[in-house]
Design a protein around this motif. Structure first.
Motif, short mmCIF file in Angstrom:
data_model
loop_
_atom_site.label_atom_id
_atom_site.label_comp_id
_atom_site.label_asym_id
_atom_site.label_seq_id
_atom_site.Cartn_x
_atom_site.Cartn_y
_atom_site.Cartn_z
N THR A 32 1.08 -2.13 -0.16
CA THR A 32 0.09 0.35 0.01
C THR A 32 0.66 1.28 -0.43
O THR A 32 1.95 1.03 0.06
CB THR A 32 -1.10 -0.12 1.01
N PRO A 33 0.68 2.65 0.24
CA PRO A 33 1.28 4.17 -0.40
C PRO A 33 1.73 3.82 1.10
O PRO A 33 3.14 4.15 1.00
CB PRO A 33 0.22 4.90 -0.84
N ASN A 34 1.21 3.20 2.15
CA ASN A 34 2.17 3.34 3.63
C ASN A 34 3.74 2.85 3.80
O ASN A 34 4.91 2.98 3.86
CB ASN A 34 1.17 3.56 4.85
N GLY A 35 3.47 0.50 3.08
CA GLY A 35 4.28 0.15 2.57
C GLY A 35 5.37 0.65 1.98
O GLY A 35 6.76 0.81 2.11
N GLN A 36 4.94 1.30 0.67
CA GLN A 36 5.71 1.61 -0.24
C GLN A 36 6.93 2.22 0.23
O GLN A 36 8.12 2.62 -0.51
CB GLN A 36 4.90 2.15 -1.52
N LYS A 37 6.34 3.70 0.75
CA LYS A 37 6.83 4.85 1.99
C LYS A 37 7.93 3.74 1.79
O LYS A 37 9.56 5.08 1.55
CB LYS A 37 6.09 5.32 3.07
N ILE A 38 8.27 2.45 3.11
CA ILE A 38 9.59 2.47 3.51
C ILE A 38 10.63 1.89 2.50
O ILE A 38 11.25 2.44 2.51
CB ILE A 38 9.29 1.75 4.42
N THR A 39 9.77 1.22 1.56
CA THR A 39 10.84 0.16 0.40
C THR A 39 11.15 1.08 -0.16
O THR A 39 12.97 0.63 -0.66
CB THR A 39 10.12 -0.49 -0.01
N LEU A 40 10.07 2.16 -0.50
CA LEU A 40 10.78 3.45 -1.43
C LEU A 40 12.57 4.00 -0.81
O LEU A 40 13.71 4.29 -1.19
CB LEU A 40 10.11 4.12 -1.82
N PHE A 41 12.70 4.35 0.58
CA PHE A 41 13.49 4.82 1.30
C PHE A 41 14.07 3.88 1.70
O PHE A 41 15.20 4.30 1.04
CB PHE A 41 12.57 4.93 2.27
N LEU A 42 14.12 2.42 1.53
CA LEU A 42 15.54 1.49 1.81
C LEU A 42 15.76 1.14 0.24
O LEU A 42 16.92 0.74 0.54
CB LEU A 42 14.39 0.12 2.43
N GLU A 43 15.13 1.61 -1.02
CA GLU A 43 16.18 1.20 -2.30
C GLU A 43 16.94 2.66 -2.37
O GLU A 43 18.30 1.85 -2.41
CB GLU A 43 14.90 0.54 -2.87
N GLU A 44 16.62 3.16 -1.91
CA GLU A 44 17.41 4.87 -2.39
C GLU A 44 18.11 4.63 -1.54
O GLU A 44 19.12 5.36 -1.81
CB GLU A 44 16.17 5.89 -1.92
N ALA A 45 17.91 4.13 -0.17
CA ALA A 45 19.42 4.59 0.75
C ALA A 45 20.44 3.09 0.24
O ALA A 45 21.82 3.62 0.87
CB ALA A 45 19.20 4.58 2.04
N GLY A 46 19.98 2.35 -0.51
CA GLY A 46 20.75 1.07 -0.08
C GLY A 46 21.11 0.15 1.24
O GLY A 46 21.55 -0.19 1.83
N LEU A 47 20.03 0.58 2.03
CA LEU A 47 19.91 -0.10 3.38
C LEU A 47 19.48 -1.81 3.03
O LEU A 47 18.64 -2.01 2.60
CB LEU A 47 18.91 0.39 5.01
N PRO A 48 19.99 -2.78 3.41
CA PRO A 48 19.79 -4.02 3.20
C PRO A 48 17.87 -4.38 4.46
O PRO A 48 18.70 -3.53 5.88
CB PRO A 48 20.38 -5.40 3.51
N TYR A 49 17.71 -5.00 3.60
CA TYR A 49 15.93 -5.00 4.29
C TYR A 49 15.81 -6.74 4.04
O TYR A 49 15.39 -7.28 3.05
CB TYR A 49 15.20 -4.35 4.41
N GLN A 50 14.78 -7.24 5.02
CA GLN A 50 13.55 -7.96 5.21
C GLN A 50 12.59 -8.10 4.84
O GLN A 50 12.18 -7.05 6.02
CB GLN A 50 14.50 -9.15 5.93
N LEU A 51 11.16 -8.41 4.01
CA LEU A 51 10.05 -8.34 4.00
C LEU A 51 9.44 -8.98 4.87
O LEU A 51 9.62 -10.49 4.72
CB LEU A 51 9.18 -7.56 2.66
N HIS A 52 8.67 -8.60 5.42
CA HIS A 52 7.68 -9.61 5.67
C HIS A 52 5.87 -9.13 5.67
O HIS A 52 6.00 -7.77 6.21
CB HIS A 52 7.79 -9.58 7.80
#
Ligand SMILES: N[C@@H](CCC(=O)N[C@@H](CS)C(=O)NCC(=O)O)C(=O)O
Length: 205
Positions: free
Chosen positions: A9-29
């Motif tokens: 959703t848009p609220n969820g996508q804010k965080i994936t977009l940030f993490l992709e921009e910043a290049g921080l590793p993340y695990q999606l649940h």
């Protein structure tokens, strides 16, 4: 590593977009909010308001226990400060970025959400609510258009967490019955963000 509790959703996508921009590793649940996953005790322990997004930072800067955070605005500020990315170090530009970030989380998101709900999902047609949220949506898009006619990005010269938070909602302008022909500065800004590699990776635009 960041654990991200997410729905698409848009609220969820804010965080994936940030993490992709910043290049921080993340695990999606993935949290299936249509099936009630958000009410499970293990999720409520991280996000007591039963909403995505939420994160757990397993290596916080203080070296302490894993740190959990809910509310997309708080998550964006935390991650921007952790990475030193997408938030200005200049006092005035940072303050402006934070104002527009709070404008998004306090107004642009919730009001557009209500608009979408009453115009598309509500089983009962409530003309008062439809009129109220349609007018409020148009007002908010006008405020955004005016800001972007004055400034390349919401905070000023730099792309920031304020733009990320607003972009994931504004890209769905069709859902809000908004014709971008009436909001040329928003259209230009959306096109600019669409060209960023992180945006292309997530949204294929
Ligand atoms: N103010 C919250 C809003 C988050 C929000 O509305 N999340 C929705 C999905 S977009 C949700 O999890 N809804 C599930 C529910 O309300 O039960 C934020 O910015 O993080």
């Amino acid at each position: 590593m960041i654990d991200l509790y997410y729905a698409d959703t848009p609220n969820g996508q804010k965080i994936t977009l940030f993490l992709e921009e910043a290049g921080l590793p993340y695990q999606l649940h993935r949290i299936d909010i249509s099936k009630g996953d958000q009410f499970k005790p293990e999720f409520l322990a991280i996000s007591p308001n039963n909403k995505i997004p939420a994160i757990v930072d397993n290596s916080p800067a203080d070296g302490g226990e894993p740190l959990s955070i809910f509310e997309s605005g708080a998550i964006l500020i935390y991650l921007a400060e952790k990475s030193g990315k997408l938030i200005s170090q200049n006092l005035r530009e940072k303050t402006t970025q934070l104002q527009w970030l709070f404008w998004q989380v306090g107004g642009f998101g919730p009001m557009l959400g209500q608009n979408h709900h009453f115009t598309r999902y509500a089983t009962e047609k409530v003309p008062y609510a439809i009129k109220r949220y349609t007018e409020e949506t148009q007002r908010l898009y006008s405020v955004l258009n005016k800001r972007l006619a004055q400034s390349p990005y919401l905070g000023g010269q730099e792309y920031s967490i304020a733009d990320i938070a607003t972009y994931t909602w504004a890209r769905l302008h069709d859902h809000h019955n908004i014709d971008l022909a009436n909001y040329p500065a928003i259209e230009k800004w959306l096109n600019k963000i669409n060209q960023r590699p992180a945006t292309k990776k997530l949204f294929g635009e």
